[in-house]
Design a protein around this motif. Structure first.
Motif, PDB file in Angstrom:
ATOM      1  N   MET A  51       0.842  -1.180   0.000  1.00  0.00           N
ATOM      2  CA  MET A  51       0.000   0.000   0.000  1.00  0.00           C
ATOM      3  C   MET A  51       0.885   1.241   0.000  1.00  0.00           C
ATOM      4  SD  MET A  51      -2.789   1.364   2.810  1.00  0.00           S
ATOM      5  CE  MET A  51      -3.663  -0.169   2.768  1.00  0.00           C
ATOM      6  N   ASN A  52       0.429   2.239  -0.732  1.00  0.00           N
ATOM      7  CA  ASN A  52       1.121   3.524  -0.784  1.00  0.00           C
ATOM      8  C   ASN A  52       0.282   4.587  -0.091  1.00  0.00           C
ATOM      9  OD1 ASN A  52       3.345   2.626  -2.506  1.00  0.00           O
ATOM     10  ND2 ASN A  52       1.753   2.401  -4.056  1.00  0.00           N
ATOM     11  N   PHE A  53       0.942   5.694   0.225  1.00  0.00           N
ATOM     12  CA  PHE A  53       0.279   6.794   0.917  1.00  0.00           C
ATOM     13  C   PHE A  53       0.505   8.073   0.134  1.00  0.00           C
ATOM     14  CE2 PHE A  53       1.610   3.593   3.959  1.00  0.00           C
ATOM     15  CZ  PHE A  53       0.385   3.257   4.530  1.00  0.00           C
ATOM     16  N   TRP A  54      -0.511   8.929   0.130  1.00  0.00           N
ATOM     17  CA  TRP A  54      -0.494  10.133  -0.686  1.00  0.00           C
ATOM     18  C   TRP A  54      -1.129  11.289   0.075  1.00  0.00           C
ATOM     19  CZ3 TRP A  54       2.042   9.143  -5.106  1.00  0.00           C
ATOM     20  CH2 TRP A  54       2.112   7.806  -5.515  1.00  0.00           C
ATOM     21  N   LEU A  55      -0.944  12.468  -0.459  1.00  0.00           N
ATOM     22  CA  LEU A  55      -1.629  13.660   0.021  1.00  0.00           C
ATOM     23  C   LEU A  55      -2.141  14.399  -1.209  1.00  0.00           C
ATOM     24  CD1 LEU A  55      -0.671  16.070   2.813  1.00  0.00           C
ATOM     25  CD2 LEU A  55      -1.120  17.016   0.566  1.00  0.00           C
ATOM     26  N   VAL A  56      -3.421  14.780  -1.168  1.00  0.00           N
ATOM     27  CA  VAL A  56      -4.004  15.608  -2.229  1.00  0.00           C
ATOM     28  C   VAL A  56      -4.453  16.916  -1.604  1.00  0.00           C
ATOM     29  CG1 VAL A  56      -4.723  13.681  -3.697  1.00  0.00           C
ATOM     30  CG2 VAL A  56      -6.338  14.611  -2.018  1.00  0.00           C
ATOM     31  N   LYS A  57      -4.307  17.980  -2.381  1.00  0.00           N
ATOM     32  CA  LYS A  57      -4.649  19.313  -1.902  1.00  0.00           C
ATOM     33  C   LYS A  57      -5.845  19.856  -2.659  1.00  0.00           C
ATOM     34  CE  LYS A  57      -1.058  22.077  -1.669  1.00  0.00           C
ATOM     35  NZ  LYS A  57       0.249  22.688  -1.970  1.00  0.00           N
TER      36      LYS A  57
ATOM     37  N   SER B  74       6.896  16.242   1.293  1.00  0.00           N
ATOM     38  CA  SER B  74       6.791  16.996   0.036  1.00  0.00           C
ATOM     39  C   SER B  74       5.948  18.255   0.197  1.00  0.00           C
ATOM     40  CB  SER B  74       6.185  16.112  -1.054  1.00  0.00           C
ATOM     41  OG  SER B  74       7.061  15.072  -1.380  1.00  0.00           O
ATOM     42  N   LEU B  75       4.991  18.239   1.079  1.00  0.00           N
ATOM     43  CA  LEU B  75       4.142  19.407   1.317  1.00  0.00           C
ATOM     44  C   LEU B  75       4.979  20.623   1.703  1.00  0.00           C
ATOM     45  CD1 LEU B  75       1.214  20.510   1.653  1.00  0.00           C
ATOM     46  CD2 LEU B  75       1.358  19.766   4.034  1.00  0.00           C
TER      47      LEU B  75
ATOM     48  N   PRO C  48       3.408  11.980  -2.907  1.00  0.00           N
ATOM     49  CA  PRO C  48       3.565  10.793  -2.070  1.00  0.00           C
ATOM     50  C   PRO C  48       3.894  11.191  -0.640  1.00  0.00           C
ATOM     51  CG  PRO C  48       5.524  11.129  -3.390  1.00  0.00           C
ATOM     52  CD  PRO C  48       4.534  12.186  -3.810  1.00  0.00           C
ATOM     53  N   VAL C  49       3.550  10.297   0.267  1.00  0.00           N
ATOM     54  CA  VAL C  49       3.853  10.468   1.690  1.00  0.00           C
ATOM     55  C   VAL C  49       4.481   9.154   2.151  1.00  0.00           C
ATOM     56  CG1 VAL C  49       2.861  10.855   3.981  1.00  0.00           C
ATOM     57  CG2 VAL C  49       1.904  12.044   1.989  1.00  0.00           C
ATOM     58  N   ARG C  50       5.603   9.240   2.826  1.00  0.00           N
ATOM     59  CA  ARG C  50       6.241   8.030   3.359  1.00  0.00           C
ATOM     60  C   ARG C  50       5.353   7.420   4.447  1.00  0.00           C
ATOM     61  NH1 ARG C  50      11.022  11.168   4.697  1.00  0.00           N
ATOM     62  NH2 ARG C  50      10.554  10.383   6.778  1.00  0.00           N
ATOM     63  N   PRO C  51       5.426   6.099   4.641  1.00  0.00           N
ATOM     64  CA  PRO C  51       4.605   5.455   5.676  1.00  0.00           C
ATOM     65  C   PRO C  51       4.773   6.065   7.068  1.00  0.00           C
ATOM     66  CG  PRO C  51       5.547   3.788   4.252  1.00  0.00           C
ATOM     67  CD  PRO C  51       6.176   5.108   3.853  1.00  0.00           C
TER      68      PRO C  51
ATOM     69  N   GLN D  73      -4.027   4.829   0.615  1.00  0.00           N
ATOM     70  CA  GLN D  73      -4.600   5.791   1.546  1.00  0.00           C
ATOM     71  C   GLN D  73      -4.136   7.210   1.190  1.00  0.00           C
ATOM     72  OE1 GLN D  73      -6.834   4.604   4.305  1.00  0.00           O
ATOM     73  NE2 GLN D  73      -6.791   3.270   2.518  1.00  0.00           N
ATOM     74  N   VAL D  74      -5.066   8.169   1.297  1.00  0.00           N
ATOM     75  CA  VAL D  74      -4.817   9.528   0.826  1.00  0.00           C
ATOM     76  C   VAL D  74      -5.214  10.532   1.906  1.00  0.00           C
ATOM     77  CG1 VAL D  74      -5.354  11.200  -0.983  1.00  0.00           C
ATOM     78  CG2 VAL D  74      -5.339   8.746  -1.533  1.00  0.00           C
ATOM     79  N   LEU D  75      -4.277  11.377   2.298  1.00  0.00           N
ATOM     80  CA  LEU D  75      -4.564  12.468   3.215  1.00  0.00           C
ATOM     81  C   LEU D  75      -5.198  13.601   2.420  1.00  0.00           C
ATOM     82  CD1 LEU D  75      -1.186  12.415   5.157  1.00  0.00           C
ATOM     83  CD2 LEU D  75      -3.397  11.569   5.985  1.00  0.00           C
ATOM     84  N   PHE D  76      -6.284  14.152   2.924  1.00  0.00           N
ATOM     85  CA  PHE D  76      -7.016  15.233   2.252  1.00  0.00           C
ATOM     86  C   PHE D  76      -6.625  16.539   2.930  1.00  0.00           C
ATOM     87  CE2 PHE D  76     -10.439  17.963   1.015  1.00  0.00           C
ATOM     88  CZ  PHE D  76     -10.989  17.432  -0.144  1.00  0.00           C
ATOM     89  N   TYR D  77      -6.018  17.430   2.163  1.00  0.00           N
ATOM     90  CA  TYR D  77      -5.443  18.665   2.697  1.00  0.00           C
ATOM     91  C   TYR D  77      -6.184  19.881   2.151  1.00  0.00           C
ATOM     92  CZ  TYR D  77      -1.766  22.184   3.545  1.00  0.00           C
ATOM     93  OH  TYR D  77      -1.058  23.284   3.937  1.00  0.00           O
ATOM     94  N   HIS D  78      -6.643  20.728   3.053  1.00  0.00           N
ATOM     95  CA  HIS D  78      -7.217  22.021   2.664  1.00  0.00           C
ATOM     96  C   HIS D  78      -6.067  23.008   2.487  1.00  0.00           C
ATOM     97  CE1 HIS D  78     -11.533  21.502   4.440  1.00  0.00           C
ATOM     98  NE2 HIS D  78     -11.375  20.883   3.280  1.00  0.00           N
TER      99      HIS D  78
END
Length: 145
Positions: free
Chosen positions: A1-7, A110-111, A121-124, A46-51
């Motif tokens: 599984m990979n991890f991400w952040l979307v803005k 990366s943010l 991408p976000v590291r575990p 899994q994806v972190l949702f960023y405002h």
């Protein structure tokens, strides 16, 4: 599984819109690096949702429910893709950009290093820490409920 952040800008498409919709096509990405990140997303990631912009913070968690395919907003341009996301849970507490910047273990996120990138991408270990920060309720919060 990979991890991400979307803005996303909360006034344009925030967590509230996302949860009301229940499933979203993540479209409109027009940066090659962000596009490549969309292409790398896999079912169940899994994806972190960023405002962004207004009160910048990670506010929730989503999951990839459909892998990359042609962006329907530009059907004649094969360079651009979308993924589909579903909300998993809202954070108890938003994890603010200032909190992220003040946490030494998130210094390479990366943010912080590529602040204009909309999909990253976000590291575990980074993911777990942000998730923990968002789910931690302070004693003062519990007492005020």
């Amino acid at each position: 599984m990979n991890f991400w952040l979307v803005k996303s800008e909360p006034d344009a498409y925030g967590w509230y819109h996302f949860t009301e919709q229940g499933r979203a096509i993540w479209d409109g990405v027009r940066n090659y690096q962000a596009r490549n990140n969309l292409r790398a997303m896999q079912l169940g990631d899994q994806v972190l949702f960023y405002h962004s912009v207004i009160n910048p913070a990670v506010v929730g968690l989503a999951s990839v429910v459909k892998e990359a395919y042609q962006d329907p907003t530009v059907p004649d341009d094969p360079r651009w893709v979308v993924v589909e996301l579903e909300p998993v849970m809202a954070f108890d507490l938003p994890v603010t950009l200032s909190q992220i910047k003040s946490e030494p273990l998130l210094a390479n996120l990366s943010l912080i290093r590529q602040s204009r990138l909309s999909v990253m991408p976000v590291r575990p270990d980074e993911f777990e820490l942000i998730l923990k920060m968002g789910q931690k309720r302070m004693l003062d919060d519990r007492m005020s409920e």
